[in-house]
Write a protein that holds these residues in place. Structure first.
Motif, PDB file in Angstrom:
ATOM      1  N   PRO A  17     116.026  73.783  94.467  1.00 49.98           N
ATOM      2  CA  PRO A  17     115.804  72.803  93.980  1.00 49.98           C
ATOM      3  C   PRO A  17     114.515  72.880  93.011  1.00 49.98           C
ATOM      4  O   PRO A  17     113.557  73.584  93.024  1.00 49.98           O
ATOM      5  N   TYR A 149     111.746  69.151 102.143  1.00 48.10           N
ATOM      6  CA  TYR A 149     113.325  69.006 101.559  1.00 48.10           C
ATOM      7  C   TYR A 149     114.014  68.445 102.709  1.00 48.10           C
ATOM      8  O   TYR A 149     113.886  68.637 103.933  1.00 48.10           O
ATOM      9  N   ILE A 153     118.773  67.083  98.948  1.00 53.24           N
ATOM     10  CA  ILE A 153     118.755  68.063  98.038  1.00 53.24           C
ATOM     11  C   ILE A 153     120.028  68.554  97.859  1.00 53.24           C
ATOM     12  O   ILE A 153     120.430  69.566  96.742  1.00 53.24           O
TER      13      ILE A 153
END
Ligand code: SF4
Length: 191
Positions: A17, A149, A153
């Motif tokens: 990411p 996260y 994502i």
């Protein structure tokens, strides 16, 4: 503490990411069939760095969301991995780590506590699947160890970045059908 590295890209959007500093570890004893990174197998090749030198470089790189560790096999140099990952997390950045091991095989490793997202499992040619971000085969799994996260994502797409060096060498990173891309580039170069 020393670390043997295959290569470093200071900013890429294709290995996790956001914009990330990426370190390809040198050395992997797993020798999986279908591995597309055989140049990372040798524990003699690549370049040796001082861990502190790498940490300093990461901390002075502006505009990165975090660091991604790939290989080669990061879990074959766990001490260096732990030191770098802990400093990165401490500095407020995220840590993503790829490994060819299954989580079950490495679950006692201390460095796991400094990893936000672990992507486990080796690339398997016979289970090829480029539909998920950053991975190339169906067996690979995402493990979210912190709240940094989550599954959201995974909506992002796989990307391949191509860099042409001053000496004309073409370098690829990211994930996707590298064979197809290489064929296309060869055709362009020939014309
Ligand atoms: S674990 Fe990854 S780098 Fe190592 S041989 Fe397997 S596919 Fe290649």
């Amino acid at each position: 503490m020393k670390i043997r590295v295959n290569r470093i890209i200071k900013k890429t959007k294709a290995e996790g990411p956001g914009v990330r500093y990426c370190i390809w570890f040198q050395g992997c004893s797993r020798h999986c069939k279908g591995c597309w990174a055989r140049e990372t197998w040798s524990f003699e090749a690549g370049k040796e760095y001082d861990v502190d030198e790498i940490i300093e470089d990461i901390l002075s790189t502006k505009g990165i969301e975090g660091v991604t560790f790939l290989g080669g096999e990061p879990f074959e140099q766990t001490e260096a991995l732990e030191i770098i990952a802990s400093k990165v997390q401490h500095a407020g950045m995220s840590v993503v780590c790829f490994t060819g091991f299954r989580l079950e095989e490495i679950k006692t490793q201390n460095c796991l506590k400094y990893i936000d997202l672990l992507i486990d499992g080796e690339f398997r040619d016979n289970e090829k699947d480029y539909s998920r971000p950053w991975v190339g085969s169906k067996n690979q799994r995402y493990h979210f160890f912190t709240e940094r996260y989550n599954e959201n994502i995974l909506k992002s797409k796989n990307k391949i970045e191509v860099r042409v060096q001053k000496n004309g060498l073409i370098l690829f990173n990211g994930m996707g059908d590298f064979k197809k891309l290489k064929q296309k580039i060869d055709m362009i170069v020939k014309h």
